[in-house]
Design a protein around this motif. Structure first.
Motif, PDB file in Angstrom:
ATOM      1  N   THR A 180       8.761 -34.325 -45.494  1.00  0.00           N
ATOM      2  CA  THR A 180       7.418 -33.765 -45.525  1.00  0.00           C
ATOM      3  C   THR A 180       6.896 -33.702 -44.103  1.00  0.00           C
ATOM      4  OG1 THR A 180       6.464 -35.947 -45.879  1.00  0.00           O
ATOM      5  CG2 THR A 180       6.909 -34.633 -47.841  1.00  0.00           C
ATOM      6  N   GLU A 181       6.036 -32.749 -43.855  1.00  0.00           N
ATOM      7  CA  GLU A 181       5.501 -32.582 -42.510  1.00  0.00           C
ATOM      8  C   GLU A 181       4.618 -33.779 -42.172  1.00  0.00           C
ATOM      9  OE1 GLU A 181       2.747 -29.399 -40.131  1.00  0.00           O
ATOM     10  OE2 GLU A 181       4.122 -28.660 -41.663  1.00  0.00           O
ATOM     11  N   LYS A 182       4.855 -34.338 -41.006  1.00  0.00           N
ATOM     12  CA  LYS A 182       4.080 -35.492 -40.575  1.00  0.00           C
ATOM     13  C   LYS A 182       2.682 -35.051 -40.167  1.00  0.00           C
ATOM     14  CE  LYS A 182       7.995 -38.212 -39.014  1.00  0.00           C
ATOM     15  NZ  LYS A 182       8.629 -38.891 -37.904  1.00  0.00           N
ATOM     16  N   GLN A 183       1.717 -35.886 -40.505  1.00  0.00           N
ATOM     17  CA  GLN A 183       0.340 -35.605 -40.149  1.00  0.00           C
ATOM     18  C   GLN A 183       0.158 -35.784 -38.646  1.00  0.00           C
ATOM     19  OE1 GLN A 183      -2.482 -38.120 -42.099  1.00  0.00           O
ATOM     20  NE2 GLN A 183      -4.235 -37.084 -41.227  1.00  0.00           N
ATOM     21  N   LYS A 184      -0.462 -34.794 -38.018  1.00  0.00           N
ATOM     22  CA  LYS A 184      -0.710 -34.874 -36.584  1.00  0.00           C
ATOM     23  C   LYS A 184      -2.043 -35.566 -36.366  1.00  0.00           C
ATOM     24  CE  LYS A 184       1.997 -30.831 -35.519  1.00  0.00           C
ATOM     25  NZ  LYS A 184       2.056 -29.515 -34.919  1.00  0.00           N
ATOM     26  N   ILE A 185      -2.042 -36.552 -35.464  1.00  0.00           N
ATOM     27  CA  ILE A 185      -3.275 -37.285 -35.161  1.00  0.00           C
ATOM     28  C   ILE A 185      -3.465 -37.345 -33.657  1.00  0.00           C
ATOM     29  CG2 ILE A 185      -3.262 -38.683 -37.274  1.00  0.00           C
ATOM     30  CD1 ILE A 185      -2.093 -40.972 -35.623  1.00  0.00           C
ATOM     31  N   ASN A 186      -4.689 -37.472 -33.261  1.00  0.00           N
ATOM     32  CA  ASN A 186      -5.034 -37.618 -31.862  1.00  0.00           C
ATOM     33  C   ASN A 186      -4.964 -39.102 -31.529  1.00  0.00           C
ATOM     34  OD1 ASN A 186      -6.251 -37.830 -29.362  1.00  0.00           O
ATOM     35  ND2 ASN A 186      -7.872 -36.341 -29.853  1.00  0.00           N
ATOM     36  N   LEU A 187      -4.156 -39.474 -30.564  1.00  0.00           N
ATOM     37  CA  LEU A 187      -3.984 -40.884 -30.225  1.00  0.00           C
ATOM     38  C   LEU A 187      -5.298 -41.538 -29.814  1.00  0.00           C
ATOM     39  CD1 LEU A 187      -0.583 -40.831 -28.309  1.00  0.00           C
ATOM     40  CD2 LEU A 187      -1.030 -41.552 -30.657  1.00  0.00           C
ATOM     41  N   GLY A 188      -6.200 -40.770 -29.266  1.00  0.00           N
ATOM     42  CA  GLY A 188      -7.494 -41.315 -28.869  1.00  0.00           C
ATOM     43  C   GLY A 188      -8.350 -41.741 -30.053  1.00  0.00           C
ATOM     44  N   GLU A 189      -8.012 -41.236 -31.252  1.00  0.00           N
ATOM     45  CA  GLU A 189      -8.781 -41.573 -32.443  1.00  0.00           C
ATOM     46  C   GLU A 189      -8.258 -42.819 -33.145  1.00  0.00           C
ATOM     47  OE1 GLU A 189      -8.683 -38.078 -34.865  1.00  0.00           O
ATOM     48  OE2 GLU A 189      -9.866 -36.906 -33.442  1.00  0.00           O
ATOM     49  N   LEU A 190      -7.127 -43.345 -32.698  1.00  0.00           N
ATOM     50  CA  LEU A 190      -6.569 -44.546 -33.322  1.00  0.00           C
ATOM     51  C   LEU A 190      -7.412 -45.759 -32.969  1.00  0.00           C
ATOM     52  CD1 LEU A 190      -2.737 -44.137 -32.727  1.00  0.00           C
ATOM     53  CD2 LEU A 190      -3.957 -43.915 -34.880  1.00  0.00           C
ATOM     54  N   LYS A 191      -7.598 -46.628 -33.931  1.00  0.00           N
ATOM     55  CA  LYS A 191      -8.308 -47.884 -33.667  1.00  0.00           C
ATOM     56  C   LYS A 191      -7.362 -48.787 -32.900  1.00  0.00           C
ATOM     57  CE  LYS A 191     -11.216 -47.611 -37.723  1.00  0.00           C
ATOM     58  NZ  LYS A 191     -11.586 -48.188 -38.993  1.00  0.00           N
ATOM     59  N   SER A 192      -7.881 -49.423 -31.903  1.00  0.00           N
ATOM     60  CA  SER A 192      -7.001 -50.274 -31.110  1.00  0.00           C
ATOM     61  C   SER A 192      -6.671 -51.538 -31.888  1.00  0.00           C
ATOM     62  CB  SER A 192      -7.653 -50.612 -29.772  1.00  0.00           C
ATOM     63  OG  SER A 192      -8.807 -51.394 -29.994  1.00  0.00           O
ATOM     64  N   ASN A 193      -5.461 -51.975 -31.733  1.00  0.00           N
ATOM     65  CA  ASN A 193      -4.979 -53.192 -32.377  1.00  0.00           C
ATOM     66  C   ASN A 193      -5.086 -54.304 -31.329  1.00  0.00           C
ATOM     67  OD1 ASN A 193      -3.540 -55.214 -33.605  1.00  0.00           O
ATOM     68  ND2 ASN A 193      -1.987 -53.816 -34.436  1.00  0.00           N
ATOM     69  N   ALA A 194      -5.629 -55.427 -31.707  1.00  0.00           N
ATOM     70  CA  ALA A 194      -5.904 -56.499 -30.762  1.00  0.00           C
ATOM     71  C   ALA A 194      -4.651 -56.919 -29.992  1.00  0.00           C
ATOM     72  CB  ALA A 194      -6.491 -57.702 -31.485  1.00  0.00           C
ATOM     73  N   CYS A 195      -3.464 -56.811 -30.595  1.00  0.00           N
ATOM     74  CA  CYS A 195      -2.247 -57.269 -29.897  1.00  0.00           C
ATOM     75  C   CYS A 195      -1.768 -56.231 -28.889  1.00  0.00           C
ATOM     76  CB  CYS A 195      -1.158 -57.614 -30.889  1.00  0.00           C
ATOM     77  SG  CYS A 195      -0.386 -56.178 -31.645  1.00  0.00           S
TER      78      CYS A 195
END
Length: 155
Positions: free
Chosen positions: A132-147
């Motif tokens: 299936t086609e992977k969903q394209k996301i903007n990396l800037g919209e990702l929530k940062s992970n504390a680690c």
């Protein structure tokens, strides 16, 4: 578009005009050389047996430059095909000569008929292994992970 749709539209028209999706018109001296029902009985790549029926219109661009197909004439050809061949109300597929014989779906834009490009597709995506086609996301919209924040030592 189904056969019943074109039968409703034709009496409202003065001329029958077909236009390719890209804007080019089928020359006005075209002929409808055949109308028929095509039945396709096949198996897809996932092993499912399928049946498909379409009404086939074949358009031909002849060197008969004075020919003009009027709506009543096309309606009579359709009625004759229903009587003689027992054609059902099904989707219309139009064959028209380009580099080779191309098949189009049919639509109507209020003025003329549109030959809509058709595409091939896998009918058994789940059984065929097509990802299936992977969903394209903007990396800037990702929530940062504390680690993995800067200076966290994870990178």
């Amino acid at each position: 578009m189904k056969l019943s749709n074109i039968k409703e539209i034709l009496p409202t028209l003065n001329n029958v005009e077909f236009q390719l999706e890209g804007g080019t018109f089928v020359p006005e001296h075209f002929h409808v050389t055949e109308i028929g029902m095509i039945t396709k009985h096949f198996i897809d790549c996932g092993g499912t047996i399928r049946n498909e029926k379409v009404i086939n219109f074949q358009l031909w661009d002849a060197n008969d430059y004075e020919h003009r197909l009027k709506p009543t004439k096309l309606l009579n050809i359709i009625k004759l095909s229903e009587e003689k061949l027992g054609i059902e109300d099904a989707e219309i597929e139009v064959e028209y000569q380009a580099e080779t014989i191309c098949k189009y779906a049919l639509a109507f834009n209020g003025n003329h008929f549109i030959l809509k490009n058709k595409q091939t597709a896998c009918l058994a995506n789940d059984a065929c292994g097509i990802p299936t086609e992977k969903q394209k996301i903007n990396l800037g919209e990702l929530k940062s992970n504390a680690c993995c924040t800067p200076n966290s030592g994870c990178c």
